[in-house]
Every structure is written in structure tokens, then in C-alpha cells.
Scaffold this active site. Sequence first.
Site, short mmCIF file in Angstrom:
data_model
loop_
_atom_site.label_atom_id
_atom_site.label_comp_id
_atom_site.label_asym_id
_atom_site.label_seq_id
_atom_site.Cartn_x
_atom_site.Cartn_y
_atom_site.Cartn_z
N GLY A 234 0.81 -1.20 0.00
CA GLY A 234 0.00 0.00 0.00
C GLY A 234 0.84 1.25 0.00
O GLY A 234 2.06 1.20 0.21
N PRO A 235 0.22 2.40 -0.23
CA PRO A 235 0.95 3.67 -0.24
C PRO A 235 1.56 3.97 1.12
O PRO A 235 1.15 3.40 2.14
CB PRO A 235 -0.13 4.71 -0.61
CG PRO A 235 -1.26 3.90 -1.18
CD PRO A 235 -1.21 2.58 -0.53
N GLY A 237 2.23 5.55 4.68
CA GLY A 237 1.39 6.17 5.69
C GLY A 237 0.03 5.55 5.87
O GLY A 237 -0.80 6.08 6.61
N THR A 238 -0.24 4.41 5.23
CA THR A 238 -1.57 3.81 5.34
C THR A 238 -1.70 2.84 6.51
O THR A 238 -2.79 2.33 6.76
CB THR A 238 -1.92 3.07 4.04
OG1 THR A 238 -0.84 2.20 3.67
CG2 THR A 238 -2.15 4.07 2.91
N GLY A 239 -0.61 2.55 7.21
CA GLY A 239 -0.72 1.75 8.42
C GLY A 239 -0.18 0.34 8.32
O GLY A 239 -0.58 -0.52 9.10
N LYS A 240 0.72 0.08 7.38
CA LYS A 240 1.27 -1.28 7.23
C LYS A 240 2.10 -1.66 8.45
O LYS A 240 1.92 -2.74 9.03
CB LYS A 240 2.12 -1.36 5.95
CG LYS A 240 1.36 -1.03 4.68
CD LYS A 240 2.21 -1.18 3.45
CE LYS A 240 3.33 -0.15 3.41
NZ LYS A 240 2.81 1.23 3.26
N HIS A 457 -7.30 35.24 -11.72
CA HIS A 457 -6.92 33.86 -12.07
C HIS A 457 -7.69 32.87 -11.19
O HIS A 457 -8.31 31.92 -11.71
CB HIS A 457 -5.41 33.69 -11.88
CG HIS A 457 -4.90 32.34 -12.23
ND1 HIS A 457 -4.26 32.05 -13.42
CD2 HIS A 457 -4.94 31.15 -11.55
CE1 HIS A 457 -3.93 30.77 -13.45
NE2 HIS A 457 -4.32 30.20 -12.32
N GLU A 458 -7.67 33.08 -9.89
CA GLU A 458 -8.35 32.15 -8.98
C GLU A 458 -9.86 32.25 -9.15
O GLU A 458 -10.57 31.24 -9.01
CB GLU A 458 -7.95 32.44 -7.53
CG GLU A 458 -6.47 32.25 -7.24
CD GLU A 458 -5.99 30.83 -7.51
OE1 GLU A 458 -6.82 29.89 -7.45
OE2 GLU A 458 -4.80 30.65 -7.80
N HIS A 461 -10.84 29.99 -12.00
CA HIS A 461 -10.94 28.59 -11.56
C HIS A 461 -12.27 28.35 -10.86
O HIS A 461 -12.98 27.37 -11.14
CB HIS A 461 -9.80 28.26 -10.59
CG HIS A 461 -8.48 28.03 -11.25
ND1 HIS A 461 -8.30 27.14 -12.28
CD2 HIS A 461 -7.26 28.59 -11.01
CE1 HIS A 461 -7.03 27.15 -12.66
NE2 HIS A 461 -6.38 28.02 -11.91
#
Length: 656
Positions: A234-235, A237-240, A457-458, A461
Site C-alpha cells: 500500500g501507499p 502512511g496507510t498503516g502497514k 486567475h483564482e 478557476h
Amino acid sequence: MKINQNNKISPSGNKMPRFNIYWIWMALAVAILAWGILGNENVTHSTNWNSVKTMVEQGDVQKIIIYDKEIAEVFLKKEKVADYSSKREFQGISEQGPQFAFNVGSLDRFLDEVDQVQKEDGQDVVIEFRKSNSLWRDAFSLLFPILIFFGIWWFLWRGMSRGNNGGAGGGIFNVGKAKAQMFDKDSKVKITFKDVAGLEEAKVEIMEIVDFLKNPNKYSDLGGKIPKGALLVGPPGTGKTLLAKAVAGEANVPFFSISGSDFVEMFVGVGASRVRDLFRQAKEKAPCIVFIDEIDAIGRARSKNIGYSSNDERENTLNQLLTEMDGFGTNAGVIVLAATNRADILDKALLRAGRFDRQINVELPDLKERREIFDVHLKNLKLDPHIDRDFLARQTPGFSGADIANVCNEAALIAARNNKTQVEKDDFLSAIDRIIGGLERKNKIITPTEKRTIAYHEAGHATVSWMLEHANPLIKVTIIPRGKALGAAWYLPEERQITTKEQILDELAAILGGRASELLHFGKVSTGALNDLERVTKQAYAMVAYYGMSDEVGNLSFYDSTGQSDMALSKPYSEKTAQEIDLEVKKIVDSAFQRAIDTLKEHQAGMIQLAELLLEREVIFSEDLEKIFGKRKGEVRRDDIIAQETKTESSESAAE
């Protein structure tokens, strides 16, 4: 009163220091040093023949003793010593002598000059010749460096053979020993599965392994066998690793924890030796669990080109690991857990059944799991009673468990910085902004023209994303610089598993809304859209080359999930296809840009009002856009969805 490990009683209740033979050596060294400094009270001053010649002429010298025809020691007459000791430069001389010493140089010349002085001044100075008793001095000068060398070698040998703090794996003689930490039922590991929020499917598979170790007959009676290994993927920081810690806290069996990098060493054969030693220890403690964190450090796919092998030592370590996990030797009762976020680069032989029978995907948490993770991390915070955990979970899409923990900690720090007595909703919003956008820089110097350009600009968006049905809904817009960005807009993307072509096209138009606004209102564009253009280009190429969303290229995908295409020197398609892809990408981007311009022209008055409001307040929220433009087209209130989910959960609980 207590008794220490050596059965010595300490009246104060503290452990008495253990006797160490090094104390004797230290005391002996201090004694020798003190004797050398303080043992000889007589001070002999170095001088030269000219000074001594003056002393002889004055009749102050009683005798001169010449050692080895090189060094002359001068003895003064007793009645003359007091005259010299009273002088500041000769303090410390005594009657015993010698009081002075000098280098003779040429012995014949020295004797001639002494005779000449005696004849001229009528002085009688006794000249004696002696050989220095150099046997001990020579022996000491010869043996002392040898003793120093052997002393240093002995200390180093003791330290290396004993290892660091007595642990296996420290020191050169234990370099092949595994550095794994062992936890058993007596270890103070307080993390359990209750402390792991979310990850329900992963916990079920992990808990099954723990249950097998606790109740093996439950499975063996039916003919089942315990999995030999489980790989957590898993990515970051996901808790492995947290899951592994929970296993250590739950299991009543020994638990060995080691990192993949601990097998890597500069010495040849050390990695394989440490693998063998790890499994030897595990077999002695079986049944047990071995956890290898970041296994990609040693499990990277082996090179097929022998002449281009990146690291033979790493491959030897991997070969030994493969052999230990499923070789001729039996590993009954030894379960291997491993964690990595780079499963795509692992060797295929490592992933096959019989080594890692299960691959457990630990993905980023969804809305419900984020709510549970917030519950865990908010326990130790002094919170405002009106904090809504559902609101916090909705504000953090795509956040991992580590990110949520960081949000809670940042919110507490922000509240303390503002001298608050509790952590409030605004503190969490500021923490989320801090993590996503970076540190707020209110003191950054921006000219009025630049500020106006950023505001329009913002606002572009915000307007396009609000008016297009499938674009991500806006949360807030700011023109306060954060990190490297001069302005930013926060969106709340829908947590969907698949994305349609219409949704992607709406998002492309919303991303290009900033540049379209600049061109529409100022007649020129700026470099502020660099990040927007990068995102649009990558997304458009993905549509054509990966997702098959182009009529000209067709339903083709050149995506390589194995990751091997990163090292390829040629593209997996022809030059003609590459030209078609480029043309299709440009067509998609141009179409999205024109759509953004058309949308802004249609709602130009509202966009200008929004930009001016942004210049005035610097931060605006979705409520402000709703006042200007009304509700979004086809909008479904998220609060209604959450309320419906809550109602459904309550109904299910009542039914149970």
C-alpha cells in the site's frame, strides 16, 4: 534496602556499581602520570655553554658530569644555590642538583674551553664522564609502543567481540548476526487491533494468522495449513507497520521485527548470513512471526543481464531469503510478514504462492475509515464540543492515516499558538491548509497588479468549476501565498472508483479557467498557470495513451503496469501513432480551453464580482459562490448523503 545483581547491598536503595578490571588499569595510569609530574621535585633547567661558562668564571660551579659524551649536567656549589633559586627564571632548583643541563656538542672543543677558563680565572671545576644507565630506559622506550599497540588492539577486540551493548549483530565478529528485535508475551507492546482504525479487510486476514497461531487445531482438524507469508502492500502512511505492531501486541508468540535495509552491508556474504541467522533464531522460537519492513530493499527483481548486474551482494541476499522461505529445510511454525509500497519492483519468485501466499492491500482510507481514524487521534486532544468528525473526514479526501495524525497534531499546535484553551474547527481547517498548501506567507511582497492578476486567475478557476456539473465542487479560494503558490483553490473531489470522459473534460476546463480568465480580462497571460498547464497536459496524454478516450487513436492503451517501460529506450508505438497522440492531446486541451472561455463569457459579471470580493477579503468560501451564482447544476447536497448514511446505519442497528 536493595540487593543488586552481584548480591551486594546498597543502603541507599540504588544499585551499587559493578567491579570492573578497567578500574585497576585506570588507577595505574593515573599513578604513573602523577609520579611523572609530581614524583621528582628537583627542577633541572636547560641552558647552554655560554651561560655555564659565565657561572664557571664566577666560581659558582662545583662539578660537571658528562653523560655519553653528549649531555652535561651542572652542579652548583651549595652556598651558591640560594643565589640562583632567588631569581625568578631559576625557581625550583634545589641543592641536590643537577641544577642545569646542556648539550655538549663537540666534546674536544668543550674540554679545551673548560681548561682555558680554569687557567684564566683560576677556578677548579671537576669534570666527570659517565655512561647513562639506559637499560631500563631503552627497554621502556622499546616496549612502551608495543604495549600501547596491544592495549588498543585488546580493547578493540573486546568491544568487537562483545558487540554493541552486548547485542547480537554488533561488532565485526557478529557482523553476520541478524539485527532483529524480538517481542514476546513479556514485552511491553501496547498496540492492539483496537488501535488500528479502518483497514477492516486487512485486519481480518492478519487476525486469521494470529488466530491460527493461538488455535492451530481449529484449522488443522479440517486439513488446512497456515499461510507461510503475507505481504502488506500500500501507499506510504496507510498503516502497514502499525498493523505489524498490532500483531506483535496481539499474538502470544515470539515476534521478530527487522528492516530490509538491516540485511544490506558492505561486506560480501553478510546479508545472506544475516538471513540464515534470522531464520535460525525463528526456528528455535517456533511458532513465531517474522516481520520484514521495507522488503523492497532486498527483494528487488534480479537483473537478467549478468554483465549489467546492479548489486550481486543484494541478489545473494535475496537468493538466501528465497531458500529460507521455501527451500528443502522446514520452517514449520514460522510465518513471514512483510511490508512495502513498491510491490511492482519485487522479484516474481518472492511473490509466488508458498512464499508469500497472501498479498494484503492496505489502501488509502475512504470517508468512513477516515472518520474512525479521526476518532483514534482526537482522543488525547482538548476539543471544542461542537467539532464534527464527519466534517473533518469530508475535508480530507486522499489523506492517509499518517496525514490525519499530522492534521490533528498541527491543529493542536495552531490552537496553542493562538493561546486557545481548546482545539476548534478553524484550527483543523488551518492545519489542513497548512499541510496541503504549505506555510502561509502574509508578508510576501506582491505588487497591486500581481495581486489583481492572481485574484482574477483564482476567480476563473472558481467560476468554471462551479458552473460545470462534473467538475470537483469548490470549498474555498484564497490569494494569500502559501508555500510556492501565490494563490490556491481547495476542492472536494468525489470519492469515486471510476471516472468518465465527461468528468475529466469538465475538470480540464476548470483547471484552465485561471488562464482563460487572465486572457479574457487582461488580454495577456502570465507564468502563474505553470502548474495548471502541467496537470492538463499529463491528464490529456493519459486520456489518449492510457484510457483509450480518443476517437482517432482508438481503444488502445500503452500503459505498462509492470513498470518495466520506464527503463525502455524506445516507445511502444510508431512515430505515426506518436504524432496522432500529440494531435489528439492538443485538440483536447484546446477544446477545454475554449470551453473555459465560453463559460467565463457567459458568467462574466458574476466572475468579476467574485474577483473583486476576493481582492477585498483575500479568502472566500463556497457559500459566497452560492450567493453569486446560485446552487451548482445537478448538485446533490453532501450533508443529505451523510444524513442518509447515518439514517441507514441507525436502521441496521435497530434491526439487529
